[in-house]
Design an enzyme around this catalytic site. Structure first.
Site, short mmCIF file in Angstrom:
data_model
loop_
_atom_site.label_atom_id
_atom_site.label_comp_id
_atom_site.label_asym_id
_atom_site.label_seq_id
_atom_site.Cartn_x
_atom_site.Cartn_y
_atom_site.Cartn_z
N GLY A 94 5.43 -2.16 3.67
CA GLY A 94 4.91 -2.61 4.96
C GLY A 94 5.48 -3.96 5.35
N GLY A 123 4.42 -6.99 4.88
CA GLY A 123 4.42 -8.00 3.81
C GLY A 123 5.64 -7.82 2.92
N SER A 124 5.86 -6.60 2.48
CA SER A 124 6.97 -6.32 1.56
C SER A 124 8.31 -6.68 2.19
CB SER A 124 6.99 -4.84 1.20
OG SER A 124 5.73 -4.45 0.74
N ARG A 172 -23.95 9.53 12.38
CA ARG A 172 -23.56 9.34 10.97
C ARG A 172 -22.23 8.62 10.90
NH1 ARG A 172 -26.94 13.57 8.85
NH2 ARG A 172 -28.71 13.09 10.18
N SER A 201 4.10 2.74 5.79
CA SER A 201 2.77 2.19 6.01
C SER A 201 1.98 3.20 6.80
CB SER A 201 2.88 0.89 6.80
OG SER A 201 1.69 0.64 7.50
N SER A 233 9.69 28.12 18.20
CA SER A 233 11.11 28.28 17.89
C SER A 233 11.95 27.05 18.24
CB SER A 233 11.69 29.47 18.64
OG SER A 233 10.90 30.60 18.43
N GLY A 247 0.84 -1.20 0.00
CA GLY A 247 0.00 0.00 0.00
C GLY A 247 0.86 1.24 0.00
N ASP A 257 -0.41 2.66 8.65
CA ASP A 257 -1.04 2.05 9.83
C ASP A 257 -0.17 2.09 11.08
OD1 ASP A 257 -3.00 1.44 8.05
OD2 ASP A 257 -2.26 -0.56 7.65
P1 ADP Z 1 2.58 -4.41 2.75
O1 ADP Z 1 4.01 -4.45 2.33
O2 ADP Z 1 2.04 -3.02 2.73
O3 ADP Z 1 2.31 -5.16 4.01
P2 ADP Z 1 1.51 -6.65 1.19
O4 ADP Z 1 1.34 -7.53 2.35
O5 ADP Z 1 0.42 -6.63 0.18
O6 ADP Z 1 1.72 -5.12 1.59
O7 ADP Z 1 2.87 -7.05 0.47
C1 ADP Z 1 3.30 -6.40 -0.69
C2 ADP Z 1 3.97 -7.37 -1.62
O8 ADP Z 1 5.11 -7.95 -0.97
C3 ADP Z 1 3.11 -8.55 -2.02
O9 ADP Z 1 2.26 -8.23 -3.09
C4 ADP Z 1 4.17 -9.56 -2.43
O10 ADP Z 1 4.66 -9.30 -3.70
C5 ADP Z 1 5.28 -9.30 -1.42
N1 ADP Z 1 5.15 -10.24 -0.29
C6 ADP Z 1 4.38 -10.10 0.81
N2 ADP Z 1 4.53 -11.18 1.62
C7 ADP Z 1 5.38 -12.01 1.02
C8 ADP Z 1 5.93 -13.30 1.33
N3 ADP Z 1 5.61 -13.93 2.45
N4 ADP Z 1 6.78 -13.85 0.44
C9 ADP Z 1 7.10 -13.21 -0.69
N5 ADP Z 1 6.63 -12.02 -1.03
C10 ADP Z 1 5.78 -11.41 -0.21
#
Ligand code: ADP
Length: 737
Positions: free
Chosen positions: A120, A122-123, A245, A166, A483, A27, A168
């Protein structure tokens, strides 16, 4: 790397022959561009080749035009853009072995063995896996005849550095991920919320109930069932009958330009990432660069990834409270939030019989009101009677003192200026009257929120303790001034709002010239003799030079700056930005500099000048200043309670030791109480600045990013540390952020 005394400089640290690829993944988050810009410029600065990888891991897998060499100019005008200019994507292929094999091939073909990943969890997990597999992947490529043995030897080690981008703020081991601060800006900017908040607090003043309910997208209940905003709304409507709302902020939080904080964070981290890559040896682990409090740190990527997996298990496999997962700072913030948001019934409150007075001293600074609100409510929760003094020490001696209740400070967090009223008047001449008021209202402790005058004022009160016993009570000062010139604290309340005001204005001024060619803006900032706003604002806005008092400059410097800028403006770069602190030099005035640049730039660029003035005191405080004000004042009040109990003997409070009058400041990564008297030696009273100022170390970053060759002291750059779930108590500073 040269070694002088204990200092390390990197001017000779070379990246020649190295190739670094930078990518943004997952993201997008505001500030990612600032990080990319810093990596590219720092990489080129040290002589390395830098490549963009477009569209995250997908670009790395697909190769071709997705991997392109970056130039200095290719990242100009990038700093103020939201999202990520080089593109980000989610990439299924990279999760597969085949995909990673292709990616490795693409990197080896270009001789890239240094990878800087901004994304993030995942990356970064993916990056870690890629590194672990690297030698296996190269062996496979050799086997398939795609690369030869020699290449496999030459590129046998892949160096990786991560930066957490990120919105978050969900990464363990870092206090603030790149993008979080900007997302907070968007959240508080949402007009609907602001309106509803104002209306409700006006209508329900005194008997305030629910106002804003913020629901995180991942909120779950005890049984791991999602809590949706619809669900919350229905509950409020059905049970309470309030008109309710729902607004889903969604991508609003990713949009807009990055905040000053995110730009500075990302620029610092980007430069740090390149340093980390250059310093990597076969024995150092891949790392994540991040900030703890105000200090850069490096954390082993592997430990971060393991911790994420561990937390993932906590989150989903058992029903433990999710909050333990993230970070101490988050836990602390939540605790403070709860304490301040919900008033206990009178009968449940303790009764301390202590009276505490709160006042604002000096010029107004955004976030002062948040600090007062927090102090008043924490004080009341601890059983004290709270008194508000209006107009600083002036109001004090004139007797402008009133009890202040819980509801009186409702809605104060988001308001700019000083609602109590603040003045610069010092107390020395009126000490007798102040002592009289202290006696009259039986004030047992003082909380002073303000700038340099507050510091001077407390010293004057201390000097009179021998004459007036009324002044022998606990006193604490919380620094609040745009300042940022108070000794004993790296940061003061209000400085972040001022930086945002400066960057927003610089962005606007730059844009105002779009269409016209080649223009340089000379901008004067406030700060007295303190060059913080000019320097750090310059870093956030991408300035070419920032003239300050602390770093003396002469006509030769001005000449070389003008020449440097002229050379730059002959390339594709069209905008120049020069900041000047109001007191940087009495003869080289803003007008002088404007005229100098105008004359010398003739035929290449024209000039405009702008004196920012009081707009830097800001309207509404930034999220950082609201949080910082809230946290630091709460901590100050807790200290007061402790000191009151310690110094209460025989029916009265008597405190006369040095440590009964402290300044609470942020030092690197901790919030610390320091006796005001002891800060005397650290202060340059003539110029009203601390003798040592940490941010001077950031100045070379601004210069490097503006294409200057400069000396850069890296003794303070991040050391490798370890990831721990709950950091030791000392690192409470992050809780302030
Ligand atoms: P973020 O980095 O924001 O947490 P994602 O979790 O969608 O977002 O991860 C981004 C990208 O990183 C994924 O689309 C993928 O290409 C790669 N990635 C995430 N987790 C893994 C993993 N366990 N092994 C290999 N590549 C990963």
């Amino acid at each position: 790397m040269a070694q002088t005394d204990n200092k390390r400089f990197f001017e000779n640290l070379s990246g020649a022959g190295k190739a670094i690829a930078v990518l943004t993944s997952g993201g997008d988050a505001q500030g990612m561009n600032a990080a990319v810009r810093a990596v590219v410029r720092m990489g080129i600065y040290v002589g390395a080749k830098v490549y963009f990888v477009h569209e995250g891991y997908q670009g790395m897998v697909d190769g071709g035009d997705n991997i392109k060499e970056a130039t200095w100019e290719s990242v100009s005008s990038m700093l103020q853009m939201g999202g990520t200019v080089i593109g980000s994507a989610r990439c299924k292929d990279f999760r597969m072995h085949e995909g990673r094999l292709k990616a490795a091939h693409n990197l080896v073909q270009r001789g890239i063995t240094n990878l800087c990943v901004i994304g993030g969890d995942g990356s970064l997990t993916g990056a870690n896996l890629f590194r672990e597999e690297w030698s296996g992947l190269l062996a496979e490529l050799v086997q398939q005849g795609l690369i030869d043995e020699e290449a496999s030897q030459k590129y046998s080690a892949l160096h990786i550095v991560g930066m957490v981008g990120s919105i978050d703020n969900d990464f363990c081991g870092t206090d603030m991920t790149i993008g979080t601060d900007s997302a907070l800006h968007r959240i508080i900017e949402d007009g609907w919320e602001e309106k509803m908040c104002q209306k409700l607090s006006a209508k329900r003043a005194g008997m305030k109930r629910l106002n804003i309910i913020i629901v995180a997208e991942g909120a779950i209940d005890r049984n791991n069932q999602p809590i949706t905003s619809e669900h919350v709304k229905n509950l409020v409507v059905q049970r309470l009958g309030f008109d309710t709302r729902v607004t889903i902020l969604g991508h609003v939080q990713r949009g807009g330009t990055p905040s000053a904080f995110d730009r500075i964070l990302a620029s610092r981290m980007g430069v740090e990432a390149v340093l980390a890559l250059l310093e990597t040896t076969a024995n150092t682990p891949a790392c994540v660069v991040s900030l703890c409090g105000n200090q850069s740190v490096r954390l082993p990527l592997m430990e971060c990834v393991q911790m994420i997996q561990h937390l993932y298990l906590i989150k989903y496999n058992n029903n433990t409270n999710v909050f333990v997962c993230t970070c101490r700072s988050f836990e602390n913030n939540l605790k403070t939030y709860k304490l301040l948001a919900h008033r206990k019934p009178e009968s449940e409150l303790p009764q301390s019989n202590f009276n505490v007075a709160v006042l604002n001293v000096g010029a107004p600074a955004a976030g002062m009101n948040a600090a007062v609100r927090s102090a008043v409510r924490v004080g009341i929760s601890e059983g004290h009677k709270m008194f508000a003094v209006s107009d600083g020490f002036e109001g004090f001696y004139k007797g402008q003192i009133k009890e202040i209740k819980w509801a009186d400070v409702g809605g104060w967090t988001g308001q700019g200026g000083s609602l109590l009223g603040t003045k610069r008047t010092l107390p020395a001449k009126h000490i007798d009257k102040i002592a009289e008021q202290m006696r009259k209202y039986n004030i047992n402790a003082l909380l002073v929120i303000g700038g340099f005058e507050a510091f001077l004022g407390i010293m004057e009160l201390l000097a009179a303790r021998g004459t007036y016993e009324e002044l022998c009570v606990p006193m604490v000062m919380v620094p609040a001034t745009v300042s940022n010139n108070v000794p004993g604290s790296d940061l003061s309340i209000g400085a972040d709002t001022a930086l945002n005001a400066i960057t927003v204005t610089c962005d606007r001024i730059k844009q105002s010239a779009s269409g016209t060619k080649h223009r340089v803006f000379i901008i004067e900032t406030m700060g007295g003799y303190c060059g913080y706003l000019a320097s750090v604002g310059g870093l956030a806005a991408g300035a070419d030079a920032a003239y300050i008092f602390e770093e003396p400059f002469d006509i030769r410097d001005l000449q070389s700056n003008v020449e440097h800028l002229t050379e730059k403006m002959k390339t594709s770069i069209q905008r120049g930005l020069v900041l000047r602190n109001e007191n940087s030099n009495e003869n080289y005035t803003t007008d002088f500099i404007y005229q100098l640049y105008s004359e010398e730039g003739k035929g290449v660029f024209d000039c405009r000048k702008n004196v920012l003035g009081h707009m830097q005191q800001g309207g509404a405080p930034s999220p950082f200043d609201r949080n910082f004000g809230t946290k630091i004042a709460a901590k100050a009040m807790q200290w007061i309670s402790k000191k009151l109990n310690e110094s209460y003997r025989k029916g009265r409070v008597f405190a006369n030791t040095e440590d009964s009058a402290c300044l609470l400041g942020m030092r690197r990564r901790a919030l610390v109480f320091q006796p005001v008297v002891q800060l005397r030696d650290e202060t340059d009273f003539v110029h009203r600045i601390p003798k040592e100022q940490w941010w001077l170390k950031l100045r070379p970053l601004m210069k490097i990013l503006a294409k200057y060759k400069t000396s850069y002291d890296i003794s303070d750059s991040g050391q490798l540390e370890h990831v721990v779930l709950n950091r030791p108590k000392q690192s409470e500073a992050m809780a302030a952020i």
